[in-house]
Design a protein around this motif. Structure first.
Motif, PDB file in Angstrom:
ATOM      1  N   UNK A   1      90.522 -31.208  24.901  1.00 43.15           N
ATOM      2  CA  UNK A   1      90.371 -30.890  23.310  1.00 43.15           C
ATOM      3  C   UNK A   1      90.320 -29.587  23.065  1.00 43.15           C
ATOM      4  N   UNK A   2      89.732 -28.728  24.026  1.00 36.94           N
ATOM      5  CA  UNK A   2      89.874 -27.297  23.762  1.00 36.94           C
ATOM      6  C   UNK A   2      91.259 -26.722  23.811  1.00 36.94           C
ATOM      7  N   UNK A   3      92.075 -27.205  24.525  1.00 34.63           N
ATOM      8  CA  UNK A   3      93.729 -26.779  24.245  1.00 34.63           C
ATOM      9  C   UNK A   3      94.066 -27.033  23.079  1.00 34.63           C
ATOM     10  N   UNK A   4      93.873 -28.346  22.585  1.00 35.04           N
ATOM     11  CA  UNK A   4      94.191 -28.670  21.067  1.00 35.04           C
ATOM     12  C   UNK A   4      93.675 -27.879  19.994  1.00 35.04           C
ATOM     13  N   UNK A   5      92.404 -27.309  20.135  1.00 33.71           N
ATOM     14  CA  UNK A   5      91.955 -26.203  19.275  1.00 33.71           C
ATOM     15  C   UNK A   5      92.410 -25.122  19.149  1.00 33.71           C
ATOM     16  N   UNK A   6      92.629 -24.572  20.592  1.00 36.05           N
ATOM     17  CA  UNK A   6      93.422 -23.157  20.838  1.00 36.05           C
ATOM     18  C   UNK A   6      94.807 -23.566  20.188  1.00 36.05           C
ATOM     19  N   UNK A   7      95.467 -24.367  20.054  1.00 36.92           N
ATOM     20  CA  UNK A   7      97.132 -24.494  19.331  1.00 36.92           C
ATOM     21  C   UNK A   7      96.582 -24.478  17.783  1.00 36.92           C
ATOM     22  N   UNK A   8      95.826 -25.314  17.548  1.00 39.97           N
ATOM     23  CA  UNK A   8      95.479 -25.044  15.865  1.00 39.97           C
ATOM     24  C   UNK A   8      95.147 -23.661  15.460  1.00 39.97           C
ATOM     25  N   UNK A   9      94.280 -22.967  16.467  1.00 34.80           N
ATOM     26  CA  UNK A   9      93.701 -21.798  15.725  1.00 34.80           C
ATOM     27  C   UNK A   9      94.935 -20.654  15.782  1.00 34.80           C
ATOM     28  N   UNK A  10      95.822 -20.851  17.055  1.00 31.38           N
ATOM     29  CA  UNK A  10      97.091 -19.916  16.839  1.00 31.38           C
ATOM     30  C   UNK A  10      97.877 -20.347  15.741  1.00 31.38           C
ATOM     31  N   UNK A  11      98.308 -21.449  15.473  1.00 30.47           N
ATOM     32  CA  UNK A  11      99.258 -21.958  14.265  1.00 30.47           C
ATOM     33  C   UNK A  11      98.567 -21.518  13.027  1.00 30.47           C
TER      34      UNK A  11
END
Length: 314
Positions: free
Chosen positions: A183-193
């Motif tokens: 789930x952290x990887x998903x949040x990292x993606x959202x933060x970048x985008x």
């Protein structure tokens, strides 16, 4: 085909030696996909799938060039990366390299051409696990990003899971931390985008109170590892808010802080003269299932291996 711990909530299935793209496609039965071979040669495919409480990861190897078309799965964000590609991937009209991350959004069109002998790793996360008071919607107009750090994080996590599933039995604690890391990887993606715009000015008092509440819980439940999700439930905060609180007060993410806490828990158990468990069992107890990665993390934090720590006990 090989299955392990087969259930609706958690399991692993491996398919090797697939000899037809159509048969390969049928194994991805949750998606509206079609595969067509577009280069000469005999097709062979391998497909591994791991699932955990709604989250899925895939490892796919294709021997020939394949054109794939279809649409994204409903209510799922899929992040994909490639390895072993001599030629660029064609993704929605763009050339994708080894440092790129493609994103497949719910019900969005998919058109992709993969090169020969390519390896593809995919992480599927239900959208509802990524939405909170700060993340109200995932930008579904972004089809790819170039971010080497996140790309490597996704690769290491998925590769490590698949390379150890044959030998490892994941206990409840291990599954809890794997889910949290994915789930952290998903949040990292959202933060970048979203350009890192999720951070806000938070009350230091509120941040101190929340972090202290979690630390008090950890002290009172020393031998009961807790996940980021459980921390959110305990403090009635969103995952992103908790992230900002920890970065403000502790200087790192809650995931990293909890990993440090668990590593310290392992060290204390190793040094406990009344403790008879071996190092592997202690690591597993604290949710470390990938023992080589655990040893690397342990040595990086303490400057010695777990076996070297064991010498002090004697």
């Amino acid at each position: 085909m090989h299955k392990r711990n087969f259930s609706s909530d958690y399991g692993y299935v491996s398919h090797s030696g697939i000899v037809d793209p159509y048969n390969h496609t049928k194994l991805i039965d949750e998606w509206e996909f079609s595969y067509n071979q577009v280069s000469s040669g005999k097709f062979t495919g391998n497909l591994n799938k791991f699932w955990l409480e709604g989250i899925e990861i895939y490892e796919e190897k294709l021997s020939t060039c394949i054109f794939q078309e279809g649409s994204g799965k409903n209510d799922i964000l899929c992040l994909g990366i490639f390895r072993n590609i001599e030629n660029p991937v064609l993704w929605m009209g763009d050339e994708i390299g080894q440092n790129d991350i493609i994103s497949i959004h719910p019900n969005k069109e998919i058109m992709i051409k993969t090169p020969k002998e390519s390896m593809f790793y995919a992480l599927q996360i239900p959208i509802n696990l990524l939405l909170d008071e700060e993340v109200e919607v995932v930008n579904n107009n972004i089809f790819s990003i170039k971010n080497k750090d996140l790309n490597n994080k996704i690769y290491r996590k998925t590769f490590n899971i698949f390379s150890n599933l044959e030998e490892s039995i994941l206990n409840e604690s291990s599954r809890k931390y794997i889910k949290s890391d994915l789930i952290d990887l998903g949040f990292d993606y959202i933060n970048i985008t979203q350009g890192g715009k999720l951070n806000k000015s938070y009350s230091k008092y509120k941040a101190q109170k929340v972090v202290k509440e979690i630390i008090n819980y950890l002290h009172s439940n020393r031998e009961c590892p807790i996940s980021v999700e459980e921390c959110c439930q305990l403090t009635y905060t969103s995952r992103r808010t908790l992230q900002n609180y920890f970065e403000l007060i502790v200087g790192c993410s809650p995931s990293l802080f909890l990993k440090y806490w668990r590593l310290n828990g392992v060290r204390k158990m190793i040094l406990n003269k009344n403790q008879s468990m071996n190092i592997g069992d202690i690591a597993s107890y604290w949710g470390f299932w990938h023992l080589s990665q655990f040893s690397c993390d342990y040595k990086k934090l303490f400057g010695e291996t777990p076996s070297q720590t064991l010498i002090y006990k004697k």
